[in-house]
Design a protein around this motif. Structure first.
Motif, PDB file in Angstrom:
ATOM      1  N   ALA A 160     -28.982  13.753 122.504  1.00 59.43           N
ATOM      2  CA  ALA A 160     -29.403  12.867 121.414  1.00 59.43           C
ATOM      3  C   ALA A 160     -28.276  11.993 120.881  1.00 59.43           C
ATOM      4  O   ALA A 160     -28.309  11.559 119.736  1.00 59.43           O
ATOM      5  CB  ALA A 160     -30.035  13.661 120.277  1.00 59.43           C
ATOM      6  N   MET A 161     -27.253  11.721 121.694  1.00 60.76           N
ATOM      7  CA  MET A 161     -26.211  10.774 121.300  1.00 60.76           C
ATOM      8  C   MET A 161     -26.698   9.364 121.606  1.00 60.76           C
ATOM      9  O   MET A 161     -27.226   9.099 122.690  1.00 60.76           O
ATOM     10  CB  MET A 161     -24.918  11.044 122.067  1.00 60.76           C
ATOM     11  N   LEU A 162     -26.525   8.448 120.657  1.00 63.65           N
ATOM     12  CA  LEU A 162     -26.953   7.067 120.839  1.00 63.65           C
ATOM     13  C   LEU A 162     -26.045   6.392 121.871  1.00 63.65           C
ATOM     14  O   LEU A 162     -24.846   6.257 121.663  1.00 63.65           O
ATOM     15  CB  LEU A 162     -26.897   6.325 119.503  1.00 63.65           C
ATOM     16  N   CYS A 163     -26.639   5.946 122.976  1.00 62.76           N
ATOM     17  CA  CYS A 163     -25.858   5.381 124.075  1.00 62.76           C
ATOM     18  C   CYS A 163     -26.030   3.876 124.225  1.00 62.76           C
ATOM     19  O   CYS A 163     -25.104   3.190 124.668  1.00 62.76           O
ATOM     20  CB  CYS A 163     -26.247   6.046 125.394  1.00 62.76           C
ATOM     21  N   GLY A 164     -27.206   3.358 123.912  1.00 62.59           N
ATOM     22  CA  GLY A 164     -27.464   1.945 124.103  1.00 62.59           C
ATOM     23  C   GLY A 164     -28.391   1.398 123.036  1.00 62.59           C
ATOM     24  O   GLY A 164     -29.299   2.086 122.578  1.00 62.59           O
ATOM     25  N   ILE A 165     -28.139   0.160 122.617  1.00 62.88           N
ATOM     26  CA  ILE A 165     -28.978  -0.521 121.639  1.00 62.88           C
ATOM     27  C   ILE A 165     -29.406  -1.847 122.240  1.00 62.88           C
ATOM     28  O   ILE A 165     -28.571  -2.600 122.752  1.00 62.88           O
ATOM     29  CB  ILE A 165     -28.223  -0.767 120.317  1.00 62.88           C
ATOM     30  N   ALA A 166     -30.705  -2.127 122.192  1.00 59.70           N
ATOM     31  CA  ALA A 166     -31.264  -3.356 122.770  1.00 59.70           C
ATOM     32  C   ALA A 166     -30.859  -3.508 124.237  1.00 59.70           C
ATOM     33  O   ALA A 166     -30.586  -4.605 124.710  1.00 59.70           O
ATOM     34  CB  ALA A 166     -30.831  -4.573 121.955  1.00 59.70           C
ATOM     35  N   GLY A 167     -30.793  -2.375 124.931  1.00 59.85           N
ATOM     36  CA  GLY A 167     -30.466  -2.392 126.355  1.00 59.85           C
ATOM     37  C   GLY A 167     -29.001  -2.530 126.680  1.00 59.85           C
ATOM     38  O   GLY A 167     -28.646  -2.682 127.857  1.00 59.85           O
TER      39      GLY A 167
END
Length: 232
Positions: A160-167
């Protein structure tokens, strides 16, 4: 015979101590390679205050009505030098024209994709470097839910670590990078943003733990020599 054996034991112990000293000296003299992590950092602001590094992840943080949350993609050595979002946390400027509805809250969102120097090998930041938007979400919504209304799709890893935003980026998640930012290696713990270095590492030298461990080895070597000489 006993005297000769004692001398041999003393010589072996002295050699071990000398080897430990050489190892410790080489560790202390070797320049530390600067390293950081390439990841999305999470920021927050309330009441018009400046950006502050978030104390929890966007999946658990629950911003209030009037808060601003920010995300910045960059290479950082820890919270002490992480790049701020390049847009100020201006709730009125972002959400001023959005009327609050009953049972909802307004959260201003800033997404800063960073520059070419922060981009992973083979990738390029979006043409629009910063995206802002006003998320109108239910009153108990998380920061991640507010972010998803402004800049989706979002990409997470298995922890659940945020890896990508808007691709962006299309691949990878929190890779460690060398000083030249071109050689990614093992990823950090996915449960939180990469931790800051110890004080010794930040100054470019070995950590206190390494030096203390080497000193202990030398002390043991000296004790072995003393004991061997007594037996001889």
């Amino acid at each position: 015979m006993k005297a000769a054996a004692g001398r041999r034991r003393a010589a072996l112990a002295a050699g071990a101590a000398a080897g430990a000293l050489l190892t410790l000296t080489s560790v202390a003299a070797a320049p530390a390679q600067a390293a950081g992590y390439r990841y999305w950092s999470f920021w927050e602001s309330s009441g018009g205050k400046p950006w502050a590094y978030a104390t929890q992840g966007p999946a658990t943080a629950r911003p209030a009505e009037g808060d601003v949350i920010g995300f910045r993609f960059a290479i950082s050595n820890g919270t002490a030098d992480t790049s701020l979002p390049s847009v100020a946390p201006d709730f009125t400027g972002i959400c001023g024209s959005v009327e609050k509805k009953d049972g909802s809250k307004r959260v201003a969102v800033v997404v800063d994709f960073g520059g070419p120097a922060d981009a992973p090998p083979g990738e390029t930041p979006p043409a629009k470097p910063v995206v802002v938007g006003c998320a109108q979400v239910r009153e108990d919504a998380t920061g991640a839910e507010a972010l998803a209304t402004v800049a989706k799709p979002l990409r997470y890893d298995g922890a659940a670590m945020l890896c990508g935003i808007a691709g962006y980026p299309a691949r990878g998640c929190g890779e460690q990078v060398a000083e030249d930012t071109s050689k990614p290696s093992a990823a950090p713990s996915a449960s939180a943003a990469p931790a800051a270095s110890t004080a010794g590492e930040e100054r470019g030298g070995p950590s206190f733990g390494v030096l203390a461990g080497g000193a202990a080895v030398l002390a043991l070597g000296g004790a072995a020599i003393w004991k061997a000489r007594r037996r001889g």
